[in-house]
Each structure stands twice: as structure tokens, then as C-alpha cells.
Design an enzyme around this catalytic site. Structure first.
Site, PDB file in Angstrom:
ATOM      1  N   CYS A 114       0.879  -1.107  -0.121  1.00  0.00           N
ATOM      2  CA  CYS A 114       0.054  -0.137  -0.037  1.00  0.00           C
ATOM      3  C   CYS A 114       0.982   1.146  -0.007  1.00  0.00           C
ATOM      4  CB  CYS A 114      -0.805  -0.129   1.021  1.00  0.00           C
ATOM      5  SG  CYS A 114      -1.695   1.381   1.525  1.00  0.00           S
ATOM      6  N   CYS A 165       0.309   3.229   3.554  1.00  0.00           N
ATOM      7  CA  CYS A 165       0.747   2.477   5.174  1.00  0.00           C
ATOM      8  C   CYS A 165       1.993   3.250   5.466  1.00  0.00           C
ATOM      9  CB  CYS A 165       0.781   1.124   4.667  1.00  0.00           C
ATOM     10  SG  CYS A 165      -0.727   0.445   5.075  1.00  0.00           S
ATOM     11  N   HIS A 184      -4.598   0.022   8.201  1.00  0.00           N
ATOM     12  CA  HIS A 184      -5.070   0.063   6.724  1.00  0.00           C
ATOM     13  C   HIS A 184      -6.398  -0.554   6.920  1.00  0.00           C
ATOM     14  CE1 HIS A 184      -4.420  -0.748   2.380  1.00  0.00           C
ATOM     15  NE2 HIS A 184      -4.957  -1.964   2.617  1.00  0.00           N
ATOM     16  N   ASN A 190     -13.632  10.480  -0.054  1.00  0.00           N
ATOM     17  CA  ASN A 190     -14.126   9.365  -1.235  1.00  0.00           C
ATOM     18  C   ASN A 190     -14.108   8.012  -0.560  1.00  0.00           C
ATOM     19  OD1 ASN A 190     -15.107  11.460  -3.085  1.00  0.00           O
ATOM     20  ND2 ASN A 190     -13.197  11.363  -3.825  1.00  0.00           N
ATOM     21  N   SER A 218      -9.196   5.253  -5.135  1.00  0.00           N
ATOM     22  CA  SER A 218      -8.055   4.709  -5.658  1.00  0.00           C
ATOM     23  C   SER A 218      -7.264   3.809  -4.883  1.00  0.00           C
ATOM     24  CB  SER A 218      -7.271   5.560  -6.718  1.00  0.00           C
ATOM     25  OG  SER A 218      -6.611   6.616  -5.996  1.00  0.00           O
ATOM     26  N   HIS A 254      -6.549   2.385   1.688  1.00  0.00           N
ATOM     27  CA  HIS A 254      -6.243   2.661   2.895  1.00  0.00           C
ATOM     28  C   HIS A 254      -7.054   3.941   3.216  1.00  0.00           C
ATOM     29  CE1 HIS A 254      -3.028   3.098   5.890  1.00  0.00           C
ATOM     30  NE2 HIS A 254      -3.648   4.304   6.312  1.00  0.00           N
ATOM     31  N   HIS A 275      -8.421   7.396   3.998  1.00  0.00           N
ATOM     32  CA  HIS A 275      -7.790   8.520   3.736  1.00  0.00           C
ATOM     33  C   HIS A 275      -8.570   9.752   3.128  1.00  0.00           C
ATOM     34  CE1 HIS A 275      -7.551   7.039  -0.253  1.00  0.00           C
ATOM     35  NE2 HIS A 275      -7.249   8.197  -0.868  1.00  0.00           N
ATOM     36  N   GLN A 298      -9.033  13.932   1.609  1.00  0.00           N
ATOM     37  CA  GLN A 298      -8.002  14.899   0.880  1.00  0.00           C
ATOM     38  C   GLN A 298      -8.411  16.112   1.109  1.00  0.00           C
ATOM     39  OE1 GLN A 298      -7.461  14.049  -3.362  1.00  0.00           O
ATOM     40  NE2 GLN A 298      -8.735  12.689  -3.360  1.00  0.00           N
ATOM     41  N   HIS A 320     -21.188  23.177   7.657  1.00  0.00           N
ATOM     42  CA  HIS A 320     -21.783  22.002   7.653  1.00  0.00           C
ATOM     43  C   HIS A 320     -21.069  20.922   6.559  1.00  0.00           C
ATOM     44  CE1 HIS A 320     -22.727  24.498   4.025  1.00  0.00           C
ATOM     45  NE2 HIS A 320     -22.924  23.412   3.595  1.00  0.00           N
TER      46      HIS A 320
END
Length: 348
Positions: free
Chosen positions: A52, A55, A115, A153, A161, A164, A166, A168, A296
Site C-alpha cells: 500500500c 501505509c 489499513h 471519497n 483509488s 487505505h 484517507h 483529501q 456543515h
């Protein structure tokens, strides 16, 4: 003449944040489905995957090595959508071919070194650290950029994609479409009503209760009256808060609890890792008072009937108007009916 019943009859609901109408068709909820189905992730992921890119201690595709982080970890996206040094685009007066430079940065936030654990499976303490990181990143980037977009997402169904867990953080030199629309409409409401739109909305939802999914001391999560996605939710502070950076310590720790309860209900609904796109909207960093704004978070999950059947925004939705089958009240009732303790933690 038959009397109108919103549970049985098609009707439209207005979204005051976007200025758009939503077609609600509750009579369609029982239609048979023979279309595409999602394949829910059933495999048990390891706590650490040596292959990964996210990780702790692993080498990313660029050759950079991740530190042996123990909490959250933030780095500049190796394939960033925005650059801070984009040159100015040439001025154009063509009304049909307009262009402008876009500057900014894109960062990745690993929620934890584990993970295998998504947000609902993390402790409230770990979630509090995530909220704190969101605050720190927003404060830092807000010194340079007017808009900072924190989002996640979750799941392959939402285009994620890497499994793990996460999120953004993108910062823009401009106000993006969704932010501009919310800014303008909240400002118009504030000018007319002399109070912030979403502060008023929280009070309406607290008084009603039929669309409430999670309520804590400082936070309220509802399926909004105007929801477009089947189990869409809106997470709001009960008090007037402009930005995530303005949260008190008590509001921050209580937000962690609200996030755990909400995302646990999502996973429990279909006994799966519930995919969604979520993100925070707050007042832009534009030097104005922005009292019309209210912090919000939007959660947009695609699943409709089960872990394998999702809502598609196609056809009529793309060409005419967003349409949904379940009413917001029915969706909220289904989410309230499941536990806010994650099924893996409860042993179900």
C-alpha cells in the site's frame, strides 16, 4: 378528489442551498431491479499492507517514503490536481471561450496507520485527532487561499483509488461552483431573514425530528428535506459556527462522537463498508465577516436498496432534474432503526 400525500404522490422539494428542485417519486420505491449491482468488499484487510502506498513506512509510487506515523499523516498529493505556480492565462474577451488560471494545492490525509479501519471503526479519540488535523490544515491553507475543501471519497464505488482510509484537502485560488452557489444563496437568505439559513434550518429540524439521524450535545445529522441521494445526510453544529477552525474543544470532541455514530449507522444499514463522498463547507477566507455562513458537512452515499444496488444519476437527472424514490423521512427512519454501534464492534 384524492388528497395529496407526500408518502404516495410525486412532488418536488426545493434545496435552498443550491436553488435547485428535487423530484421525489415515493411510489417508485418498490419497482423491480434487474440492472447493475455493486460488489461489496468482503475481504478482511490487514492492519498493514506492504504494497500500500499510504501505509506507514512504505514507499509511494514517486519513491518517497512515508514516515512511521502513528496518528494522522498529511502530504502533498503525488498527482495533485492543482499547482501553486500556475502562470496567468492570457486575457480573453470571447464570451464563448473563457479561461482563467487555477492555482492551489492538493493534499492527502491518512486517517490512521491502520489499513483496515475506516472512520466508524476508529476510536472517538482517533476521530478527534482527525478533526484537529482538518482544523490545522484549513487554518494553514486559509492564509493563502480563499477556499479550502476537506473531503473523503470512501469505497471503490465512489472512485477511491486506494483502500487505505484517507481523505483529501484541496485549496483553491477561486471559489468553486458549489461554494459560490452556497455563498450567494445563504447571503440572499441572510439579507431577507436577518439570520443564517442553516442556523434556522437546524432549529426547524430539531423541532420536527422526522429527518433526524444522529443528535449529540453540539451536533445534528439529518437527511435533509431536499436530499438528492437516497441516504444523503447533512451534519451541522447546533450553534452558529462559520468554519471548522472556529470549533471549541467541546464541539470538536463531540463532532468526533457524531461522526462515529453517523458512519456506524451507514455501515450497519446494509452490513457493509458503506461508500460515500463527504466534505466540509464553511465560510471562505475572503476577508469578509461572512455571518450568513454556517459550517456543515455533506454526506453523499450512492447505495439505494442493498449493499449491491446503488442510485445512478443518469438520464432524467442529467438532462432535466434530480429524482429520488425514498422520501427523506423514510430514509431517516431506516437509518434511525439501526444501531449507532458498528456491527463489527457489537459482534453482530
Amino acid at each position: 378528489m384524492t388528497q395529496f400525500n407526500p408518502v404516495d404522490h410525486p412532488h418536488r422539494r426545493y434545496n435552498p442551498l443550491t436553488g435547485q428542485w428535487i423530484l421525489v417519486s415515493p411510489h417508485r420505491a418498490k419497482r423491480p431491479w434487474q440492472g447493475a449491482q455493486e460488489t461489496p468488499a468482503k475481504q478482511v484487510l490487514p492492519a498493514h499492507d506492504p504494497d500500500c502506498f499510504l501505509c506507514a513506512g512504505n514507499v509511494r509510487v514517486t519513491g518517497d517514503k512515508n514516515p512511521d506515523y502513528t496518528g494522522t499523516y498529511v502530504f502533498t498529493n503525488d498527482f495533485a490536481a492543482l499547482m501553486s505556480d500556475t502562470p496567468d492565462a492570457p486575457e480573453s474577451h470571447d464570451p464563448l471561450m473563457r479561461c482563467q488560471s487555477a492555482r492551489g494545492t492538493s493534499r492527502v490525509i491518512c486517517f490512521s496507520p491502520d489499513h483496515s479501519k475506516t472512520l466508524p471503526e476508529l476510536s472517538v479519540a482517533a476521530l478527534t485527532e482527525i478533526v484537529k488535523t482538518w482544523q490545522e490544515q484549513t487554518a494553514e491553507l486559509g492564509k493563502t487561499y480563499p477556499w479550502v475543501q476537506v473531503f473523503e471519497n470512501k469505497g471503490a464505488a465512489m472512485g477511491c483509488s486506494n483502500p487505505h482510509p484517507h481523505g483529501q484537502i484541496w485549496a483553491n485560488s477561486f471559489l468553486p461552483n458549489e461554494a459560490e452557489r452556497e455563498d450567494r444563496l445563504q447571503k440572499e437568505y441572510f439579507a431577507e431573514q436577518k439570520s443564517p439559513m442553516l442556523v434556522d434550518y437546524v432549529q426547524r429540524e430539531l423541532a420536527d425530528g422526522s429527518r433526524t439521524v444522529v443528535e449529540t450535545e453540539h451536533w445534528l445529522a439529518v437527511v435533509p428535506y431536499w436530499a438528492a441521494w437516497p441516504f444523503e445526510t447533512l451534519l451541522l453544529p447546533k450553534a452558529h459556527v462559520l468554519r471548522i477552525t472556529d470549533l471549541t474543544d467541546a464541539q470538536r470532541s463531540d463532532l468526533a462522537l457524531a461522526l462515529k455514530k453517523l458512519t456506524s449507522r451507514y455501515d450497519n444499514l446494509f452490513q457493509c463498508s458503506f461508500p460515500y463522498s463527504m466534505g466540509w463547507h464553511g465560510a471562505p477566507f475572503n476577508g469578509e465577516e461572512n455571518q450568513h455562513w454556517q459550517l456543515h458537512a455533506h454526506f453523499y452515499p450512492p447505495l439505494l436498496r442493498s449493499a449491491t444496488v446503488r442510485k445512478f444519476m443518469v438520464g432524467y437527472e442529467m438532462l432535466a432534474e434530480t429524482q429520488r424514490d425514498l422520501t427523506a423521512e423514510q430514509a431517516a427512519e431506516r437509518l434511525r432503526a439501526v444501531s449507532d454501534i458498528h456491527f463489527r464492534e457489537s459482534g453482530v
